[in-house]
Design a protein around this motif. Structure first.
Motif, PDB file in Angstrom:
ATOM      1  N   LEU A  16       0.853  -1.187   0.000  1.00 62.78           N
ATOM      2  CA  LEU A  16       0.000   0.000   0.000  1.00 62.78           C
ATOM      3  C   LEU A  16       0.888   1.236   0.000  1.00 62.78           C
ATOM      4  O   LEU A  16       1.697   1.412   0.913  1.00 62.78           O
ATOM      5  CB  LEU A  16      -0.902   0.006   1.241  1.00 62.78           C
ATOM      6  N   VAL A  17       0.753   2.084  -1.009  1.00 59.60           N
ATOM      7  CA  VAL A  17       1.523   3.327  -1.080  1.00 59.60           C
ATOM      8  C   VAL A  17       0.697   4.428  -0.418  1.00 59.60           C
ATOM      9  O   VAL A  17      -0.460   4.648  -0.777  1.00 59.60           O
ATOM     10  CB  VAL A  17       1.858   3.718  -2.535  1.00 59.60           C
ATOM     11  N   VAL A  18       1.304   5.093   0.551  1.00 60.02           N
ATOM     12  CA  VAL A  18       0.633   6.145   1.307  1.00 60.02           C
ATOM     13  C   VAL A  18       1.375   7.452   1.091  1.00 60.02           C
ATOM     14  O   VAL A  18       2.596   7.504   1.213  1.00 60.02           O
ATOM     15  CB  VAL A  18       0.630   5.805   2.822  1.00 60.02           C
ATOM     16  N   ASP A  19       0.625   8.502   0.756  1.00 60.65           N
ATOM     17  CA  ASP A  19       1.210   9.845   0.726  1.00 60.65           C
ATOM     18  C   ASP A  19       1.139  10.356   2.156  1.00 60.65           C
ATOM     19  O   ASP A  19       0.065  10.740   2.632  1.00 60.65           O
ATOM     20  CB  ASP A  19       0.427  10.752  -0.223  1.00 60.65           C
ATOM     21  N   VAL A  20       2.252  10.304   2.864  1.00 59.17           N
ATOM     22  CA  VAL A  20       2.240  10.628   4.296  1.00 59.17           C
ATOM     23  C   VAL A  20       1.932  12.095   4.564  1.00 59.17           C
ATOM     24  O   VAL A  20       1.551  12.449   5.674  1.00 59.17           O
ATOM     25  CB  VAL A  20       3.540  10.187   5.011  1.00 59.17           C
ATOM     26  N   ARG A  21       2.058  12.943   3.545  1.00 55.11           N
ATOM     27  CA  ARG A  21       1.671  14.347   3.734  1.00 55.11           C
ATOM     28  C   ARG A  21       0.164  14.472   3.878  1.00 55.11           C
ATOM     29  O   ARG A  21      -0.328  15.425   4.472  1.00 55.11           O
ATOM     30  CB  ARG A  21       2.135  15.194   2.559  1.00 55.11           C
ATOM     31  N   LYS A  22      -0.588  13.513   3.320  1.00 55.91           N
ATOM     32  CA  LYS A  22      -2.050  13.546   3.354  1.00 55.91           C
ATOM     33  C   LYS A  22      -2.643  12.529   4.318  1.00 55.91           C
ATOM     34  O   LYS A  22      -3.853  12.470   4.478  1.00 55.91           O
ATOM     35  CB  LYS A  22      -2.594  13.280   1.950  1.00 55.91           C
ATOM     36  N   ALA A  23      -1.811  11.722   4.933  1.00 55.45           N
ATOM     37  CA  ALA A  23      -2.302  10.665   5.824  1.00 55.45           C
ATOM     38  C   ALA A  23      -2.962  11.279   7.054  1.00 55.45           C
ATOM     39  O   ALA A  23      -2.531  12.322   7.540  1.00 55.45           O
ATOM     40  CB  ALA A  23      -1.152   9.752   6.241  1.00 55.45           C
ATOM     41  N   PRO A  24      -4.004  10.618   7.552  1.00 55.07           N
ATOM     42  CA  PRO A  24      -4.660  11.138   8.750  1.00 55.07           C
ATOM     43  C   PRO A  24      -3.725  11.094   9.951  1.00 55.07           C
ATOM     44  O   PRO A  24      -2.948  10.156  10.111  1.00 55.07           O
ATOM     45  CB  PRO A  24      -5.848  10.198   8.956  1.00 55.07           C
ATOM     46  N   THR A  25      -3.773  12.126  10.754  1.00 56.55           N
ATOM     47  CA  THR A  25      -2.948  12.196  11.958  1.00 56.55           C
ATOM     48  C   THR A  25      -3.492  11.213  12.980  1.00 56.55           C
ATOM     49  O   THR A  25      -4.694  11.149  13.185  1.00 56.55           O
ATOM     50  CB  THR A  25      -2.986  13.615  12.547  1.00 56.55           C
ATOM     51  N   MET A 107       9.065   4.375  -6.424  1.00 57.35           N
ATOM     52  CA  MET A 107       7.903   4.691  -5.600  1.00 57.35           C
ATOM     53  C   MET A 107       6.829   5.383  -6.441  1.00 57.35           C
ATOM     54  O   MET A 107       5.637   5.109  -6.290  1.00 57.35           O
ATOM     55  CB  MET A 107       8.316   5.571  -4.424  1.00 57.35           C
ATOM     56  N   GLY A 108       7.248   6.265  -7.347  1.00 56.83           N
ATOM     57  CA  GLY A 108       6.294   6.932  -8.232  1.00 56.83           C
ATOM     58  C   GLY A 108       5.562   5.948  -9.127  1.00 56.83           C
ATOM     59  O   GLY A 108       4.346   6.058  -9.330  1.00 56.83           O
ATOM     60  N   VAL A 109       6.275   4.970  -9.649  1.00 59.60           N
ATOM     61  CA  VAL A 109       5.657   3.932 -10.485  1.00 59.60           C
ATOM     62  C   VAL A 109       4.656   3.122  -9.666  1.00 59.60           C
ATOM     63  O   VAL A 109       3.536   2.855 -10.116  1.00 59.60           O
ATOM     64  CB  VAL A 109       6.733   3.001 -11.106  1.00 59.60           C
ATOM     65  N   LEU A 110       5.039   2.741  -8.446  1.00 56.65           N
ATOM     66  CA  LEU A 110       4.131   1.993  -7.583  1.00 56.65           C
ATOM     67  C   LEU A 110       2.880   2.807  -7.262  1.00 56.65           C
ATOM     68  O   LEU A 110       1.757   2.286  -7.268  1.00 56.65           O
ATOM     69  CB  LEU A 110       4.841   1.586  -6.290  1.00 56.65           C
ATOM     70  N   HIS A 111       3.061   4.092  -7.006  1.00 57.13           N
ATOM     71  CA  HIS A 111       1.933   4.976  -6.697  1.00 57.13           C
ATOM     72  C   HIS A 111       0.995   5.081  -7.899  1.00 57.13           C
ATOM     73  O   HIS A 111      -0.234   5.047  -7.748  1.00 57.13           O
ATOM     74  CB  HIS A 111       2.458   6.350  -6.277  1.00 57.13           C
ATOM     75  N   GLN A 112       1.554   5.204  -9.092  1.00 53.48           N
ATOM     76  CA  GLN A 112       0.726   5.257 -10.302  1.00 53.48           C
ATOM     77  C   GLN A 112      -0.025   3.947 -10.504  1.00 53.48           C
ATOM     78  O   GLN A 112      -1.207   3.951 -10.854  1.00 53.48           O
ATOM     79  CB  GLN A 112       1.587   5.554 -11.530  1.00 53.48           C
ATOM     80  N   ARG A 113       0.649   2.823 -10.298  1.00 52.46           N
ATOM     81  CA  ARG A 113      -0.009   1.512 -10.428  1.00 52.46           C
ATOM     82  C   ARG A 113      -1.156   1.384  -9.439  1.00 52.46           C
ATOM     83  O   ARG A 113      -2.217   0.858  -9.765  1.00 52.46           O
ATOM     84  CB  ARG A 113       0.984   0.381 -10.213  1.00 52.46           C
ATOM     85  N   GLY A 115      -2.910   3.829  -8.151  1.00 50.36           N
ATOM     86  CA  GLY A 115      -3.980   4.708  -8.618  1.00 50.36           C
ATOM     87  C   GLY A 115      -4.792   4.105  -9.750  1.00 50.36           C
ATOM     88  O   GLY A 115      -5.989   4.364  -9.884  1.00 50.36           O
ATOM     89  N   ALA A 116      -4.137   3.269 -10.551  1.00 53.42           N
ATOM     90  CA  ALA A 116      -4.813   2.600 -11.662  1.00 53.42           C
ATOM     91  C   ALA A 116      -5.418   1.258 -11.238  1.00 53.42           C
ATOM     92  O   ALA A 116      -5.960   0.531 -12.070  1.00 53.42           O
ATOM     93  CB  ALA A 116      -3.833   2.385 -12.815  1.00 53.42           C
ATOM     94  N   GLY A 117      -5.286   0.925  -9.948  1.00 50.00           N
ATOM     95  CA  GLY A 117      -5.838  -0.332  -9.461  1.00 50.00           C
ATOM     96  C   GLY A 117      -5.030  -1.562  -9.842  1.00 50.00           C
ATOM     97  O   GLY A 117      -5.541  -2.670  -9.836  1.00 50.00           O
ATOM     98  N   ARG A 118      -3.739  -1.357 -10.156  1.00 51.02           N
ATOM     99  CA  ARG A 118      -2.905  -2.471 -10.605  1.00 51.02           C
ATOM    100  C   ARG A 118      -1.733  -2.777  -9.669  1.00 51.02           C
ATOM    101  O   ARG A 118      -0.823  -3.489 -10.058  1.00 51.02           O
ATOM    102  CB  ARG A 118      -2.358  -2.192 -12.002  1.00 51.02           C
ATOM    103  N   LEU A 119      -1.773  -2.277  -8.449  1.00 54.72           N
ATOM    104  CA  LEU A 119      -0.714  -2.605  -7.500  1.00 54.72           C
ATOM    105  C   LEU A 119      -1.208  -3.714  -6.588  1.00 54.72           C
ATOM    106  O   LEU A 119      -2.235  -3.586  -5.937  1.00 54.72           O
ATOM    107  CB  LEU A 119      -0.309  -1.389  -6.669  1.00 54.72           C
ATOM    108  N   ASP A 120      -0.487  -4.805  -6.572  1.00 58.64           N
ATOM    109  CA  ASP A 120      -0.816  -5.913  -5.684  1.00 58.64           C
ATOM    110  C   ASP A 120       0.467  -6.407  -5.033  1.00 58.64           C
ATOM    111  O   ASP A 120       1.553  -5.876  -5.265  1.00 58.64           O
ATOM    112  CB  ASP A 120      -1.536  -7.032  -6.439  1.00 58.64           C
ATOM    113  N   VAL A 121       0.328  -7.440  -4.227  1.00 58.44           N
ATOM    114  CA  VAL A 121       1.479  -7.957  -3.489  1.00 58.44           C
ATOM    115  C   VAL A 121       2.587  -8.441  -4.420  1.00 58.44           C
ATOM    116  O   VAL A 121       3.768  -8.254  -4.134  1.00 58.44           O
ATOM    117  CB  VAL A 121       1.043  -9.056  -2.484  1.00 58.44           C
TER     118      VAL A 121
END
Length: 134
Positions: A16-25, A107-113, A115-121
């Motif tokens: 799971l790629v998390v944008d920590v700048r936007k993650a809930p506190t 990390m950018g590639v993983l984040h894009q994947r 977002g496209a619903g194509r990142l898995d284990v």
């Protein structure tokens, strides 16, 4: 919003790629309480979460995002964490934890994947963790 202990804004928790700048506190952790929390305590917390919920990042993504934000804030030199529970309801001490620094490009590639619903284990493992045989 938490500030990270490193220059990384994206954090990989298992697959799971998390944008920590936007993650809930994390709920009740104010500035002083957060600064008093040790990195080791955050790891133990993650082990407890994953002992109860081995697929935490899939079944409880908001909790996983908070954990990723805490790890990013408390850790240095890495932007990815892998928690592996050997079985459901195992002891927290049995949960294996690994950390690594993933290049920003990957990390950018993983984040894009994601977002496209194509990142898995499998995709995350091939790019980062390399646990599965080729």
């Amino acid at each position: 919003m938490l500030t990270t202990g490193s220059d990384f804004s994206l954090f990989l928790l298992n697959d799971l790629v998390v944008d920590v700048r936007k993650a809930p506190t994390p709920g009740k952790l104010g500035g002083r309480r957060l600064s008093a929390l040790s990195f080791e305590a955050v790891i133990r917390l993650g082990q407890e979460f994953y002992a109860e919920h081995p697929l935490l990042h899939r079944t409880q993504p908001q909790m996983a995002e908070r954990l990723a934000a805490l790890l990013a804030a408390k850790g240095k030199g890495f932007n990815a964490a892998l928690f592996i529970a050997p079985s459901l309801e195992c002891l927290p001490a049995e949960v294996v934890v690994r950390f690594t620094a993933v290049p920003a490009r990957v990390m950018g590639v993983l984040h894009q994947r994601q977002g496209a619903g194509r990142l898995d284990v499998v995709a995350a493992d091939r790019q980062v963790w390399k646990r599965f045989a080729a």
